[in-house]
Design an enzyme around this catalytic site. Structure first.
Site, PDB file in Angstrom:
ATOM      1  N   ARG A 167       0.825  -1.218   0.000  1.00 54.61           N
ATOM      2  CA  ARG A 167       0.000   0.000   0.000  1.00 54.61           C
ATOM      3  C   ARG A 167       0.860   1.270   0.000  1.00 54.61           C
ATOM      4  O   ARG A 167       0.557   2.225   0.712  1.00 54.61           O
ATOM      5  CB  ARG A 167      -0.935   0.055   1.215  1.00 54.61           C
ATOM      6  CG  ARG A 167      -2.097  -0.903   1.192  1.00 54.61           C
ATOM      7  CD  ARG A 167      -3.293  -0.302   0.456  1.00 54.61           C
ATOM      8  NE  ARG A 167      -4.285  -1.322   0.183  1.00 54.61           N
ATOM      9  CZ  ARG A 167      -5.383  -1.508   0.907  1.00 54.61           C
ATOM     10  NH1 ARG A 167      -5.645  -0.731   1.906  1.00 54.61           N
ATOM     11  NH2 ARG A 167      -6.220  -2.463   0.581  1.00 54.61           N
ATOM     12  N   ARG A 170      -3.907   6.431   1.055  1.00 58.53           N
ATOM     13  CA  ARG A 170      -4.472   7.648   1.653  1.00 58.53           C
ATOM     14  C   ARG A 170      -3.551   8.378   2.614  1.00 58.53           C
ATOM     15  O   ARG A 170      -3.837   9.493   3.017  1.00 58.53           O
ATOM     16  CB  ARG A 170      -5.780   7.282   2.372  1.00 58.53           C
ATOM     17  CG  ARG A 170      -6.920   7.032   1.415  1.00 58.53           C
ATOM     18  CD  ARG A 170      -8.095   6.405   2.113  1.00 58.53           C
ATOM     19  NE  ARG A 170      -7.730   5.082   2.592  1.00 58.53           N
ATOM     20  CZ  ARG A 170      -8.552   4.267   3.231  1.00 58.53           C
ATOM     21  NH1 ARG A 170      -9.769   4.652   3.521  1.00 58.53           N
ATOM     22  NH2 ARG A 170      -8.143   3.074   3.617  1.00 58.53           N
ATOM     23  N   ARG A 202      -7.438  11.642  -5.525  1.00 60.89           N
ATOM     24  CA  ARG A 202      -8.643  11.011  -4.987  1.00 60.89           C
ATOM     25  C   ARG A 202      -9.789  12.006  -4.806  1.00 60.89           C
ATOM     26  O   ARG A 202     -10.961  11.630  -4.859  1.00 60.89           O
ATOM     27  CB  ARG A 202      -8.235  10.393  -3.663  1.00 60.89           C
ATOM     28  CG  ARG A 202      -8.985   9.298  -3.095  1.00 60.89           C
ATOM     29  CD  ARG A 202      -9.288   8.110  -3.891  1.00 60.89           C
ATOM     30  NE  ARG A 202     -10.190   7.334  -3.059  1.00 60.89           N
ATOM     31  CZ  ARG A 202     -11.481   7.558  -2.979  1.00 60.89           C
ATOM     32  NH1 ARG A 202     -12.061   8.446  -3.743  1.00 60.89           N
ATOM     33  NH2 ARG A 202     -12.227   6.858  -2.145  1.00 60.89           N
ATOM     34  N   ASP A 205      -6.906  -2.861  -7.649  1.00 63.52           N
ATOM     35  CA  ASP A 205      -7.463  -3.451  -6.432  1.00 63.52           C
ATOM     36  C   ASP A 205      -7.714  -4.932  -6.626  1.00 63.52           C
ATOM     37  O   ASP A 205      -7.998  -5.402  -7.727  1.00 63.52           O
ATOM     38  CB  ASP A 205      -8.755  -2.755  -5.993  1.00 63.52           C
ATOM     39  CG  ASP A 205      -9.087  -3.126  -4.557  1.00 63.52           C
ATOM     40  OD1 ASP A 205      -8.534  -2.495  -3.641  1.00 63.52           O
ATOM     41  OD2 ASP A 205      -9.862  -4.090  -4.342  1.00 63.52           O
ATOM     42  N   TYR A 260     -14.429 -12.792  -0.213  1.00 61.18           N
ATOM     43  CA  TYR A 260     -15.165 -11.552  -0.515  1.00 61.18           C
ATOM     44  C   TYR A 260     -16.438 -11.846  -1.297  1.00 61.18           C
ATOM     45  O   TYR A 260     -17.489 -11.252  -1.058  1.00 61.18           O
ATOM     46  CB  TYR A 260     -14.291 -10.581  -1.321  1.00 61.18           C
ATOM     47  CG  TYR A 260     -13.395  -9.744  -0.448  1.00 61.18           C
ATOM     48  CD1 TYR A 260     -13.925  -8.733   0.349  1.00 61.18           C
ATOM     49  CD2 TYR A 260     -12.033  -9.952  -0.402  1.00 61.18           C
ATOM     50  CE1 TYR A 260     -13.110  -7.972   1.164  1.00 61.18           C
ATOM     51  CE2 TYR A 260     -11.204  -9.196   0.409  1.00 61.18           C
ATOM     52  CZ  TYR A 260     -11.759  -8.202   1.188  1.00 61.18           C
ATOM     53  OH  TYR A 260     -10.963  -7.448   2.001  1.00 61.18           O
TER      54      TYR A 260
HETATM   55  O1  CP3 Z   1       0.265   0.906  -3.420  1.00 62.49           O
HETATM   56  C1  CP3 Z   1      -0.614   0.033  -3.246  1.00 62.49           C
HETATM   57  O2  CP3 Z   1      -0.350  -1.071  -2.708  1.00 62.49           O
HETATM   58  C2  CP3 Z   1      -2.012   0.340  -3.674  1.00 62.49           C
HETATM   59  C3  CP3 Z   1      -2.653  -0.632  -4.596  1.00 62.49           C
HETATM   60  C4  CP3 Z   1      -3.633  -1.542  -3.881  1.00 62.49           C
HETATM   61  C5  CP3 Z   1      -4.970  -1.195  -3.500  1.00 62.49           C
HETATM   62  N1  CP3 Z   1      -5.584  -2.325  -3.044  1.00 62.49           N
HETATM   63  C6  CP3 Z   1      -5.621   0.120  -3.653  1.00 62.49           C
HETATM   64  C7  CP3 Z   1      -6.619   0.494  -2.614  1.00 62.49           C
HETATM   65  C8  CP3 Z   1      -3.442  -2.879  -3.552  1.00 62.49           C
HETATM   66  C9  CP3 Z   1      -2.181  -3.725  -3.694  1.00 62.49           C
HETATM   67  C10 CP3 Z   1      -4.685  -3.361  -3.034  1.00 62.49           C
HETATM   68  C11 CP3 Z   1      -4.904  -4.780  -2.676  1.00 62.49           C
HETATM   69  C12 CP3 Z   1      -6.068  -5.109  -1.853  1.00 62.49           C
HETATM   70  N2  CP3 Z   1      -7.346  -4.669  -1.986  1.00 62.49           N
HETATM   71  C13 CP3 Z   1      -6.057  -6.077  -0.835  1.00 62.49           C
HETATM   72  C14 CP3 Z   1      -4.885  -6.931  -0.462  1.00 62.49           C
HETATM   73  C15 CP3 Z   1      -3.899  -6.159   0.315  1.00 62.49           C
HETATM   74  C16 CP3 Z   1      -4.109  -6.239   1.788  1.00 62.49           C
HETATM   75  O3  CP3 Z   1      -4.244  -5.153   2.381  1.00 62.49           O
HETATM   76  O4  CP3 Z   1      -4.076  -7.335   2.338  1.00 62.49           O
HETATM   77  C17 CP3 Z   1      -7.355  -6.153  -0.306  1.00 62.49           C
HETATM   78  C18 CP3 Z   1      -7.789  -7.030   0.844  1.00 62.49           C
HETATM   79  C19 CP3 Z   1      -8.164  -5.266  -1.048  1.00 62.49           C
HETATM   80  C20 CP3 Z   1      -9.615  -5.018  -0.910  1.00 62.49           C
HETATM   81  C21 CP3 Z   1      -9.843  -3.648  -0.405  1.00 62.49           C
HETATM   82  N3  CP3 Z   1      -9.632  -2.485  -1.151  1.00 62.49           N
HETATM   83  C22 CP3 Z   1     -10.306  -3.252   0.863  1.00 62.49           C
HETATM   84  C23 CP3 Z   1     -10.640  -4.209   1.996  1.00 62.49           C
HETATM   85  C24 CP3 Z   1     -10.380  -1.854   0.860  1.00 62.49           C
HETATM   86  C25 CP3 Z   1     -10.903  -0.956   1.945  1.00 62.49           C
HETATM   87  C26 CP3 Z   1      -9.953  -0.883   3.074  1.00 62.49           C
HETATM   88  C27 CP3 Z   1      -9.690   0.533   3.495  1.00 62.49           C
HETATM   89  O5  CP3 Z   1      -8.536   0.748   3.897  1.00 62.49           O
HETATM   90  O6  CP3 Z   1     -10.570   1.357   3.414  1.00 62.49           O
HETATM   91  C28 CP3 Z   1      -9.905  -1.391  -0.383  1.00 62.49           C
HETATM   92  C29 CP3 Z   1      -9.788   0.014  -0.807  1.00 62.49           C
HETATM   93  C30 CP3 Z   1      -8.462   0.453  -1.339  1.00 62.49           C
HETATM   94  N4  CP3 Z   1      -7.761  -0.197  -2.313  1.00 62.49           N
HETATM   95  C31 CP3 Z   1      -7.732   1.636  -0.996  1.00 62.49           C
HETATM   96  C32 CP3 Z   1      -6.584   1.668  -1.793  1.00 62.49           C
HETATM   97  C33 CP3 Z   1      -5.522   2.747  -1.831  1.00 62.49           C
HETATM   98  C34 CP3 Z   1      -8.143   2.683   0.057  1.00 62.49           C
HETATM   99  C35 CP3 Z   1      -9.416   3.310  -0.251  1.00 62.49           C
HETATM  100  C36 CP3 Z   1      -9.457   4.593  -1.073  1.00 62.49           C
HETATM  101  O7  CP3 Z   1      -8.464   5.135  -1.616  1.00 62.49           O
HETATM  102  O8  CP3 Z   1     -10.566   5.076  -1.176  1.00 62.49           O
END
Ligand code: CP3
Length: 353
Positions: free
Chosen positions: A31, A35, A44, A80, A156
């Protein structure tokens, strides 16, 4: 695999994945674009998360900005885990503050039968974003593509979002094992197609996220999850890239996860790196494992923890420095940058005196 000149970060990163000696430990962060970073929040403000994922110019910009700002050895494509659900016929959205919501979760065999496996081409925007990032870095940094692992994506799809106890997922797994296996096979088909697109676009390494595998007992993992995961890992390796297999809360599951055959296993922070690596008989490379919340501490403590992890790795080929899980919102960016500096400046314990 493309040949990368020896002085570059991409070379260092790929070599470490393959347990080959490197000049210094490569470092990147789960990540790293997110954010906690002001530049990401500015993008964003005008675009939803899915919009950023689906517009290659935006996804590439966010990926590049984060990797350059942190000066890491690898960039992970901004995308994602859940994107493939859409092309399989499951609509979802990200609801503010609640994470992902799948509108009609899978609950029976008929719904699994109806899943589509032939439309992974709709994910081409991810490959396009990778091409842009690769064109920008020209092989200077490693390019990481990624996808979810079958279990984590299935959870999921079945739960409809995040879960605490995985009751629906495990119920289907235990009570309808044929439907469960069909679901995982369908996921493997789509994920492999998706991974192939990312490798063709220039990904040097693929990371497979099994973020929630830690919820499984070892016999359940072996019986219901390992076979499909193993197939996915092996087929992705056949594309010509190393595979990083990542999970959280996996201390006791690591030896079973190792059997999936990935080149690198992600370690969370609950097990000391040296203990975990020894228990794996050093049979694969490891990635990790600083607690992401350590980044809220003062830099002197962060430096100590970084050193301790590098001391535990002991200069053995095959360590990639990372966090045990993703950077969380609110993390001070300067502390993430400091970790990169500490990894670069590291002098092994024996020479510190
Ligand atoms: O630099 C990076 O790693 C960003 C790229 C990335 C995102 N999601 C963007 C994202 C990656 C590698 C992911 C993978 C991802 N997505 C995982 C596996 C990684 C882990 O944490 O174990 C999972 C479980 C998801 C599913 C997912 N996406 C969830 C559960 C959420 C919400 C969680 C939260 O923090 O709110 C997301 C949203 C998400 N995906 C965000 C980002 C930057 C944050 C929300 C946003 O920007 O609005």
């Amino acid at each position: 695999m493309t040949q990368i000149p020896s002085e570059l970060s991409a070379h260092r990163f790929v070599r470490a994945c393959l347990r080959q000696p490197v000049d210094r430990t490569p470092v990147w962060f789960l990540r790293q674009a997110g954010r906690y970073m002001q530049e990401y929040m500015e993008v964003r403000r005008n675009h939803s998360l899915l919009e950023i994922c689906k517009r290659p110019e935006l996804a590439a910009e966010v990926t590049i900005t984060a990797a350059e700002k942190l000066d890491v050895d690898a960039a992970i494509i901004f995308a994602d885990l859940l994107l493939p659900l859409e092309c399989m016929g499951l609509a979802f959205e990200f609801q503010a503050g609640e994470g992902p919501v799948i509108h009609k979760p899978l609950r029976n065999a008929a719904a699994i039968d109806a899943l589509v496996t032939t439309r992974a081409g709709e994910l081409a925007y991810v490959g396009e974003a990778i091409q842009r990032v690769v064109a920008h870095f020209k092989g200077r940094l490693g390019m990481i593509g990624f996808c979810g692992a079958p279990f984590t994506l299935a959870s999921y799809m079945i739960e409809g979002g995040g879960s605490r106890n995985y009751i629906e997922t495990k119920t289907l797994m235990y009570r309808q094992p044929d439907a469960w296996r069909k679901l995982l096979d369908k996921l493997v088909t789509v994920l492999l197609d998706f991974a192939a697109q990312q490798v063709a676009a220039g990904a040097d390494v693929m990371q497979i996220f099994d973020s929630w595998a830690g919820a499984l007992a070892i016999p359940d993992y072996r019986e219901f999850v390992l076979p499909a995961t193993k197939t996915l890992v092996r087929e992705v390796q056949t594309l010509g890239v190393p595979v990083i297999y990542f999970g959280v809360d996996t201390a006791s599951l690591l030896p079973a996860m190792r059997e999936a055959g990935a080149d690198v296993l992600g370690l969370d922070w609950r097990t000391p790196l040296d203990k975990a690596w020894r228990e794996l008989d050093y049979a694969c490379a490891v990635q990790g494992n600083l607690d992401p919340i350590t980044l809220f501490a003062e830099q002197e403590l962060i430096r100590t923890r970084v050193r301790q992890i590098l001391d535990q790795a002991g200069g053995r080929p095959g360590h990639i420095f990372n966090l045990g899980h993703g950077i969380v919102p609110g993390t001070p960016v300067e502390n993430v940058q400091a970790v990169v500096k500490f990894v670069r400046e590291y002098v092994p314990e024996v020479r510190r005196g």
